[in-house]
Design a protein around this motif. Structure first.
Motif, PDB file in Angstrom:
ATOM      1  N   VAL A 116      10.586  43.260  18.056  1.00 62.34           N
ATOM      2  CA  VAL A 116      11.321  43.981  19.088  1.00 62.34           C
ATOM      3  C   VAL A 116      12.791  44.038  18.698  1.00 62.34           C
ATOM      4  O   VAL A 116      13.253  43.309  17.821  1.00 62.34           O
ATOM      5  CB  VAL A 116      11.183  43.318  20.479  1.00 62.34           C
ATOM      6  N   TYR A 117      13.495  44.927  19.365  1.00 66.03           N
ATOM      7  CA  TYR A 117      14.943  45.034  19.193  1.00 66.03           C
ATOM      8  C   TYR A 117      15.582  44.902  20.556  1.00 66.03           C
ATOM      9  O   TYR A 117      15.179  45.582  21.497  1.00 66.03           O
ATOM     10  CB  TYR A 117      15.317  46.377  18.547  1.00 66.03           C
ATOM     11  N   LEU A 118      16.553  44.008  20.687  1.00 64.23           N
ATOM     12  CA  LEU A 118      17.259  43.792  21.948  1.00 64.23           C
ATOM     13  C   LEU A 118      18.619  44.462  21.881  1.00 64.23           C
ATOM     14  O   LEU A 118      19.435  44.138  21.009  1.00 64.23           O
ATOM     15  CB  LEU A 118      17.470  42.299  22.205  1.00 64.23           C
ATOM     16  N   ALA A 127       8.529  39.081  19.712  1.00 58.21           N
ATOM     17  CA  ALA A 127       8.090  38.904  21.095  1.00 58.21           C
ATOM     18  C   ALA A 127       6.676  38.357  21.050  1.00 58.21           C
ATOM     19  O   ALA A 127       5.855  38.797  20.244  1.00 58.21           O
ATOM     20  CB  ALA A 127       8.126  40.223  21.846  1.00 58.21           C
ATOM     21  N   ILE A 137      10.474  36.146  24.410  1.00 53.90           N
ATOM     22  CA  ILE A 137      11.252  36.380  23.189  1.00 53.90           C
ATOM     23  C   ILE A 137      12.100  35.140  22.949  1.00 53.90           C
ATOM     24  O   ILE A 137      12.830  34.716  23.839  1.00 53.90           O
ATOM     25  CB  ILE A 137      12.160  37.616  23.325  1.00 53.90           C
ATOM     26  N   VAL A 145      22.393  36.731  25.596  1.00 52.32           N
ATOM     27  CA  VAL A 145      21.454  37.692  26.172  1.00 52.32           C
ATOM     28  C   VAL A 145      21.664  37.681  27.676  1.00 52.32           C
ATOM     29  O   VAL A 145      21.872  36.632  28.276  1.00 52.32           O
ATOM     30  CB  VAL A 145      19.989  37.308  25.839  1.00 52.32           C
ATOM     31  N   ASP A 149      19.201  43.484  29.796  1.00 54.15           N
ATOM     32  CA  ASP A 149      19.311  44.021  28.434  1.00 54.15           C
ATOM     33  C   ASP A 149      18.013  44.725  28.062  1.00 54.15           C
ATOM     34  O   ASP A 149      16.925  44.152  28.210  1.00 54.15           O
ATOM     35  CB  ASP A 149      19.583  42.911  27.416  1.00 54.15           C
ATOM     36  N   VAL A 151      14.860  46.144  25.933  1.00 60.46           N
ATOM     37  CA  VAL A 151      14.059  45.665  24.807  1.00 60.46           C
ATOM     38  C   VAL A 151      13.178  46.828  24.374  1.00 60.46           C
ATOM     39  O   VAL A 151      12.488  47.438  25.192  1.00 60.46           O
ATOM     40  CB  VAL A 151      13.179  44.463  25.211  1.00 60.46           C
ATOM     41  N   ASP A 160      10.207  52.007  24.658  1.00 60.91           N
ATOM     42  CA  ASP A 160      10.760  50.970  25.520  1.00 60.91           C
ATOM     43  C   ASP A 160       9.669  49.969  25.868  1.00 60.91           C
ATOM     44  O   ASP A 160       8.575  50.348  26.264  1.00 60.91           O
ATOM     45  CB  ASP A 160      11.297  51.563  26.817  1.00 60.91           C
ATOM     46  N   VAL A 164      15.131  42.520  29.808  1.00 63.43           N
ATOM     47  CA  VAL A 164      15.144  41.072  29.984  1.00 63.43           C
ATOM     48  C   VAL A 164      15.226  40.804  31.485  1.00 63.43           C
ATOM     49  O   VAL A 164      16.111  41.302  32.167  1.00 63.43           O
ATOM     50  CB  VAL A 164      16.356  40.443  29.249  1.00 63.43           C
TER      51      VAL A 164
END
Length: 169
Positions: A116-118, A127, A137, A145, A149, A151, A160, A164
């Motif tokens: 995943v990218y946060l 994740a 995560i 964080v 935010d 994810v 998507d 968070v």
């Protein structure tokens, strides 16, 4: 409740600044979308070929965090394909394909691991599905964080995953 003229002028200025910021965000999104399309063309990405499917079975008819959809190999469904709800909300991956239907394992399934990218800390992470719709995560200490935010699932066709909802440290 009566406010002074200066307070109202100040609030109008604040709202105008906010509106200008949002229109700038829209322009940035449009520019980045065009750039994304150009980059996809350079790497030979074809047009998005999504297959519309209906859900035949969901919990409690099948184990939690699994779905059975009404499209299969006959319609071009491939094992490993990302499954989306609506336009861009990635929910899982096709794990078994049959002629007329397929089994989808949700990212929240126990034991499922995905990259995943946060946004916010702007970091890639793993994740881990914990079952029951929960995805955890883990990040190293010191990476800030915040709740809310976004994810996303990083791939050619980004989706998507959510936001968070809770930070535990």
């Amino acid at each position: 409740y009566i406010r002074s003229r200066n307070e109202l002028v100040s609030e109008i200025d604040k709202l105008n600044d906010e509106l200008a910021s949002q229109s700038g965000d829209s322009a940035t999104i449009a520019r980045l979308s065009r750039e994304n399309a150009e980059l996809r063309a350079l790497v030979g990405d074809r047009a998005d070929t999504r297959i519309l499917a209906g859900v035949l079975a969901r919990p409690p008819m099948v184990p939690y965090d699994l779905l059975v959809i009404d499209r299969g190999s006959r319609e071009g469904v491939l094992e490993g394909a990302i499954v989306y709800h609506t336009n861009n909300h990635a929910v899982g991956m096709v794990t078994r394909v049959y002629e007329r239907n397929a089994l989808v394992t949700l990212f929240s399934s126990s034991g499922v691991e995905t990259s995943v990218y946060l946004y916010g800390p702007d970091i890639f992470a793993y994740a881990y599905g914990e079952g029951g719709g929960v995805i955890r995560i883990s990040l190293p200490q010191g990476i800030e964080v915040h709740e809310g935010d976004p994810v996303v699932h990083p791939s050619l066709h980004m989706g998507d995953l959510g936001v968070v909802t809770r930070v535990v440290s």
